[in-house]
Scaffold this active site. Structure first.
Site, PDB file in Angstrom:
ATOM      1  CG  ASN A   1      -1.928  -1.001   1.358  1.00  0.00           C
ATOM      2  OD1 ASN A   1      -2.345  -1.353   2.446  1.00  0.00           O
ATOM      3  ND2 ASN A   1      -2.363  -1.553   0.235  1.00  0.00           N
TER       4      ASN A   1
ATOM      5  NE  ARG B   1      -2.672   1.725  -4.319  1.00  0.00           N
ATOM      6  CZ  ARG B   1      -2.139   0.602  -3.844  1.00  0.00           C
ATOM      7  NH1 ARG B   1      -0.837   0.427  -3.797  1.00  0.00           N
ATOM      8  NH2 ARG B   1      -2.913  -0.367  -3.367  1.00  0.00           N
TER       9      ARG B   1
ATOM     10  CB  CYS C   1      -6.114  -0.968  -8.252  1.00  0.00           C
ATOM     11  SG  CYS C   1      -5.547  -0.821  -6.581  1.00  0.00           S
TER      12      CYS C   1
END
Ligand SMILES: [Zn+2]
Length: 256
Positions: free
Chosen positions: A68, A71, A189
């Site tokens: 994570n 971003r 994503c």
């Protein structure tokens, strides 16, 4: 009335004729629910806490993962393994101790969503599946709580605001996306990747829409979809129309 500290903290809002002291008071009085404290949720939480939104509820059942951090910039390396809702709430409290922040480390399913939506003035969602987005959309329409929706993948971001009860032709999310979308639209994503700074663009636009909706400034994205193409650095806004046969908003009474 804003005290001297608040006047100084929010001066750059107060200076804007579209927001001003009155709009700032509305932000301070506002209750916003942020669902998903990931890539989109991070900047939303950051900007809404900074904007003085008086009550911020942060819902996410996930924990911070190493993948994570590329971003999701409100988290630090030391946060890996911790509950996102709790770390994000701590971040928001440290940023602005004058606001009240509630962490909900849970998944907001259909059973809970509508009542929770009713307790808030605006909901911003940055969830990563169409299924979850449909659930939240249905709750938003039932509760008549404006829903800012942000989705992204790879190099593209899309943001809109759904308030189908507020105008004849305004759609909800379900008007645009059928309940069984094509396979390619479902790729999350996690599978397809996303360029880090793109989530900042999507989250900032979503936060901007929430601020405008609360303060009553400008024209919101209701009835429009903002599409940002980061690879070619182009943005466009397309008009959205409601589906008169929509199973979620087709039968609600509208006031224009
Ligand atoms: Zn609809």
């Amino acid at each position: 009335m804003l005290g001297p500290d608040a006047r100084e903290r929010y001066l750059r809002h107060i200076l804007l004729k579209e927001i001003g002291a009155q709009g700032q008071q509305k932000l301070i009085a506002a209750r916003v629910l942020v669902i998903g404290a990931g890539g989109v949720g991070g900047p939303v939480i950051q900007y809404l806490a900074a904007a003085g939104v008086g009550r911020l509820t942060i819902a996410d059942d996930d924990r911070v993962a190493l993948s994570n951090l590329q971003r999701q910039t409100i988290y630090r390396d030391a946060d890996v393994g911790a509950l996102k809702a709790e770390r994000a709430a701590a971040f928001a409290r440290a940023l602005n101790p004058s606001i009240s922040v509630v962490a909900l480390p849970e998944r907001i399913g259909a059973a809970r969503a509508e009542a929770l939506f009713r307790e808030h003035d605006v909901v911003v969602e940055g969830v990563d599946t169409i299924e979850a987005r449909q659930t939240l959309n249905a709750a938003g329409v039932a509760a008549r709580t404006p829903l800012v929706s942000a989705a992204l993948g790879r190099f593209e971001a899309q943001v809109s605001l759904f308030t189908p009860w507020a105008g004849q032709d305004l759609p909800c999310y379900r008007c645009l996306v059928p309940e069984t979308p094509p396979r390619e639209a479902v790729i999350a994503c996690a599978e397809e990747g996303v360029v880090g700074p793109l989530v900042g663009v999507a989250g900032s636009i979503a936060a901007l829409e929430a601020v405008k909706a609360i303060a009553g400034a400008g024209e919101t994205l209701a009835g429009r979809l903002f599409i940002f193409d980061g690879l070619r650095l182009m943005a466009r806004t397309v008009r959205l129309r409601r589906d008169p046969d929509c199973s979620v908003c087709g039968s609600i009474a509208r006031s224009v």
